[in-house]
Design a protein around this motif. Structure first.
Motif, PDB file in Angstrom:
ATOM      1  N   ASP A 288       0.779  -1.454  -0.005  1.00  0.00           N
ATOM      2  CA  ASP A 288       0.069  -0.266   0.133  1.00  0.00           C
ATOM      3  C   ASP A 288       0.903   1.115   0.198  1.00  0.00           C
ATOM      4  OD1 ASP A 288      -2.234   1.293  -0.199  1.00  0.00           O
ATOM      5  OD2 ASP A 288      -2.933   1.118   1.872  1.00  0.00           O
ATOM      6  N   THR A 290       0.423   5.879   0.520  1.00  0.00           N
ATOM      7  CA  THR A 290      -0.744   6.936   0.858  1.00  0.00           C
ATOM      8  C   THR A 290       0.245   8.367   0.833  1.00  0.00           C
ATOM      9  OG1 THR A 290      -2.028   7.940   2.597  1.00  0.00           O
ATOM     10  CG2 THR A 290       0.021   6.862   3.413  1.00  0.00           C
ATOM     11  N   SER A 346      -1.940  -2.084   5.187  1.00  0.00           N
ATOM     12  CA  SER A 346      -2.803  -0.838   4.772  1.00  0.00           C
ATOM     13  C   SER A 346      -2.285   0.237   5.375  1.00  0.00           C
ATOM     14  CB  SER A 346      -4.163  -1.098   5.089  1.00  0.00           C
ATOM     15  OG  SER A 346      -5.108  -0.090   4.802  1.00  0.00           O
ATOM     16  N   ARG A 348      -2.891   4.850   6.127  1.00  0.00           N
ATOM     17  CA  ARG A 348      -3.198   5.991   5.515  1.00  0.00           C
ATOM     18  C   ARG A 348      -2.890   7.189   6.315  1.00  0.00           C
ATOM     19  NH1 ARG A 348      -4.615   3.545   2.102  1.00  0.00           N
ATOM     20  NH2 ARG A 348      -6.621   3.059   1.144  1.00  0.00           N
ATOM     21  N   TYR A 349      -2.668   8.429   5.659  1.00  0.00           N
ATOM     22  CA  TYR A 349      -2.208   9.531   6.235  1.00  0.00           C
ATOM     23  C   TYR A 349      -3.588  10.310   6.904  1.00  0.00           C
ATOM     24  CZ  TYR A 349       2.333  11.473   4.919  1.00  0.00           C
ATOM     25  OH  TYR A 349       3.734  11.948   4.919  1.00  0.00           O
ATOM     26  N   CYS A 391      -8.441   3.324   8.004  1.00  0.00           N
ATOM     27  CA  CYS A 391      -8.546   4.671   7.436  1.00  0.00           C
ATOM     28  C   CYS A 391      -9.053   5.605   8.590  1.00  0.00           C
ATOM     29  CB  CYS A 391      -9.493   4.869   6.378  1.00  0.00           C
ATOM     30  SG  CYS A 391     -11.348   4.422   6.679  1.00  0.00           S
ATOM     31  N   THR A 395     -11.488  13.817   7.615  1.00  0.00           N
ATOM     32  CA  THR A 395     -10.495  14.476   7.085  1.00  0.00           C
ATOM     33  C   THR A 395      -9.964  15.752   8.137  1.00  0.00           C
ATOM     34  OG1 THR A 395     -11.959  15.788   5.805  1.00  0.00           O
ATOM     35  CG2 THR A 395     -11.132  13.866   4.845  1.00  0.00           C
ATOM     36  N   ASP A 438     -13.266   2.620   3.411  1.00  0.00           N
ATOM     37  CA  ASP A 438     -13.115   3.741   2.797  1.00  0.00           C
ATOM     38  C   ASP A 438     -13.938   4.621   3.484  1.00  0.00           C
ATOM     39  OD1 ASP A 438     -12.004   5.755   1.115  1.00  0.00           O
ATOM     40  OD2 ASP A 438     -13.610   5.675  -0.088  1.00  0.00           O
ATOM     41  N   HIS A 518     -14.411   2.318  -3.149  1.00  0.00           N
ATOM     42  CA  HIS A 518     -14.242   3.952  -2.760  1.00  0.00           C
ATOM     43  C   HIS A 518     -15.562   4.480  -3.156  1.00  0.00           C
ATOM     44  CE1 HIS A 518      -9.996   3.345  -2.809  1.00  0.00           C
ATOM     45  NE2 HIS A 518     -10.097   2.843  -3.954  1.00  0.00           N
TER      46      HIS A 518
END
Length: 678
Positions: A288, A290, A346, A348-349, A391, A395, A438, A518
């Motif tokens: 993965d 990111t 996996s 994620r940022y 995830c 955000t 997601d 997604h």
């Protein structure tokens, strides 16, 4: 990423072999030439059309007197160092075909039986005979338990699949959370039903501001990219993931050759090669990657406890920074390449770009602080199997985390209230392991893909409480299904007693690998859809009511787009008499501002290579008069490859064969190539 769901404590005490275990041993024992167990091809599946009736199904009678199996010109003889144990000692002298089949399947030899019409389903009668012969004191194996459970499921009710269209999904679409519904007068008069009419009504400018804005959104959400590929970017190894940046100016693609390639996509229709970074001493593949919110840094992982942080600046050729996820919180980094006692599936940022969350093969969720270069949170002993996907839920905040595991659960973590180390809540409804999750980014909706061949939409307000979850055993609803080798029969599926999902999407195939799903972006689609890759070589685009809005046929667009190469046979992923062109779409990414989608696939002869294909909305046209011409092949640096294009233009016709595919959801758009082989 393991094959089974969660088990009871007693069952977990016995080790279960997993193909990643060879990769996770000490470095001295690693076999870097290891290939996965061989898989059957589409050509092999064709035997099912002419299969024998069940009452004539072959049964392999193996005994002490006849220790040999003969299948056509294939002979398998059983030998043992020790003498055969008699029935008086509690062991049957007759080995049932079902038990033998399980042994062969674990080593990849099941493809030999598949090719000759001998499958596990055809041995059900023999399995029942064997179950009667077994000693009642024998605890039996995990496979025995799962087989009997499946036999019971086959007698279940026929209306077990969720209703389509989904009432909850229709309600969401009407609320405006996911796209805009047509005005009732437009539906009544059948106007604005095509793009040209929508454009005309908008240009007339007779609507009020609110209605006009709604018309603009409806205009965008109709532009689903088509199957015709603008570009076919070829890689010499399988492609595992690829995503656009949040602003659409950047695209990266991860491949099995331990390289991440980056492209400038500020013009989504005309990409430019940007940069390539490597993963040193990786195992099997890059799992993965990111991208930071400011597009300046990329974090990528392999089946090791370390990830790497690289700059995206093409002028910066410095070595990537090591991020050791194997450290305990507060522990200083070791001066070594680190161990491989677990792998990262996996990454994620966070929305603020300060942290990265990882899901691992050690059944853990780890949050890593990029400033201090240390893990700040390590969630252990909650998931009971590999964490395939993670995830952030919002955000704008790093507090809410989601994690999807092979234990069939999707868990919600609130870092502000984790004094007892437990999750804030659990989503239950999948009956097999999760492959991807997601978040919509609003702290409310989350999407997941599962090996039970369903994609599910969840609402944070409907999650199961931790107290209630403690009374439920997730392993009660799962099976021994191995998504890497076999199709998923409908009989395997059973409605989950505690399903708290909002909408269930069915029709795509989550097989062979951890296929991703997604939410469609708000800018270019009005958040109207959810979409997913599929093992049958397509991208499936669903409306929120679970109906199919359209498909993007990557397999048809790329068929014969590169010549057969001699070294392909050395890395062939399937075993069959013919080297077939195969496509498995593992990931897809919709451009945030334009009707363009990039599909990342295992793609080529025997699934031995990979592609990234660029698809744009073209209103159904097969050709484009503009320059450069569409559907042409390029290498990983976007250089035109004449030999590939010449081969595609002069390739022999494909042998006609009707593929075996199920269509369990109503289609809103008729695909004229539905039954055409590729």
């Amino acid at each position: 990423m393991s094959n089974h769901g969660s088990h009871s404590d007693e069952e977990r005490a016995e080790p279960v072999w997993h193909h990643a275990q060879e990769w996770l041993e000490e470095d001295d024992d690693l076999d870097m030439d290891y290939q996965p167990a061989l898989e059957g091809s589409d050509e092999d599946e064709g035997w099912e059309e002419d299969a024998e009736p069940e009452d004539e199904a072959p049964v392999l009678g193996i005994s002490e007197e006849n220790p040999r199996i003969e299948i056509g010109n294939i002979q398998i003889e059983l030998t043992a160092d020790d003498p055969v144990v008699g029935a008086d000692n509690g062991w049957p002298t007759r080995i049932p075909a079902a038990r033998l089949f399980e042994l062969l399947a674990s080593s990849g030899l099941q493809n030999i039986l598949d090719a000759h019409g001998l499958t596990a389903n055809q041995f059900e009668a023999d399995s029942e005979v064997y179950s009667e012969e077994e000693d009642s004191d024998d605890n039996g194996s995990y496979m025995d338990t799962m087989r009997h459970r499946l036999l019971g499921r086959q007698r279940g009710r026929k209306d077990k699949f969720p209703k389509v269209p989904s009432d909850e999904g229709i309600e969401l679409m009407g609320e405006g959370q996911f796209g805009t519904d047509p005005y009732f007068v437009d539906r009544l008069k059948k106007r604005k039903d095509v793009f040209a009419k929508n454009l005309m009504w908008r240009e007339l400018g007779v609507d009020s501001y609110g209605v006009r804005r709604r018309a603009d959104r409806a205009l965008a959400q109709q532009m689903i990219p088509g199957s015709t590929a603008d570009k076919i970017i070829h890689f010499d190894s399988r492609s595992y993931s690829g995503q656009f940046s949040d602003d659409g100016n950047f695209f990266f693609c991860c491949a099995q050759d331990f390289k991440v390639r980056m492209y400038d996509t500020s013009n989504p229709h005309e990409w430019k090669y940007y940069k390539t970074v490597d993963y040193p001493f990786g195992q099997w593949t890059i799992t993965d990657a990111t991208l930071s919110p400011d597009n300046r840094h990329l974090v990528y992982s392999s089946i090791r406890s370390q990830a790497y942080l690289a700059t995206t600046d093409p002028e910066d050729d410095s070595d990537p920074t090591v991020l050791d996820f194997g450290l305990s919180p507060g522990q200083r980094r070791r001066r070594s390449w680190g161990s491989s006692h677990f792998g990262i599936w996996s990454l994620r940022y966070s929305g603020d770009g300060r942290e990265v969350v990882a899901g691992t093969s050690e059944n853990t969720v780890i949050v890593y602080d990029l400033e201090t270069k240390q893990p700040v949170l390590n969630i252990r002993d909650r998931h009971h199997d590999h964490v395939n996907a993670v995830c952030f839920g919002d955000t704008s905040s790093p507090h809410i985390l989601y994690s999807g595991s092979d234990d069939t659960t999707l868990r919600v973590w609130d870092r502000r209230s984790m004094g007892d180390g437990r999750e804030a809540g659990v989503f239950m409804g999948h009956t097999e392991g999760l492959t991807y999750v997601d978040s919509k980014g609003d702290g409310r909706y989350v999407l997941s893909n599962g090996k039970d061949q369903t994609m599910k939409l969840w609402d944070l307000r409907k999650m199961m409480t931790t107290a209630k979850f403690e009374t439920v055993d997730p392993s009660d609803y799962t099976t021994a299904f191995d998504y890497r080798f076999h199709p998923y029969p409908h009989d395997y599926y059973e409605p989950h007693e505690h399903d708290c999902s909002v909408v269930t999407f069915r029709g795509h195939r989550v097989l062979r690998t951890l296929i991703r799903c997604h939410f469609s972006p708000p800018g270019s689609t009005n958040s109207r859809y959810v979409y997913t890759g599929s093992e049958d070589g397509k991208v499936y685009v669903y409306n929120m009511d679970a109906t199919l809005a359209g498909t993007i046929d990557v397999g048809k667009a790329t068929l014969n787009s590169r010549p057969r190469e001699p070294d392909v046979f050395a890395t062939e992923y399937e075993m069959s008499g013919d080297m077939l062109w195969r496509t498995c779409v593992r990931d897809a990414s919709w451009h945030p501002n334009a009707p363009v989608l990039a599909a990342t696939s295992w793609n080529g002869w025997g699934l031995a290579s990979g592609t990234c294909t660029v698809h744009s909305w073209n209103d159904g046209a097969d050709n484009d008069e503009g320059e450069p011409p569409i559907g042409k092949s390029y290498d990983d640096k976007l250089r035109f490859v004449p030999s590939f294009n010449n081969y595609q233009e002069n390739a022999p016709p494909v042998r006609s064969r009707r593929p075996l595919r199920s269509r369990p959801v109503p289609r809103l758009v008729v695909d004229e190539y539905e039954d055409e082989p590729w």
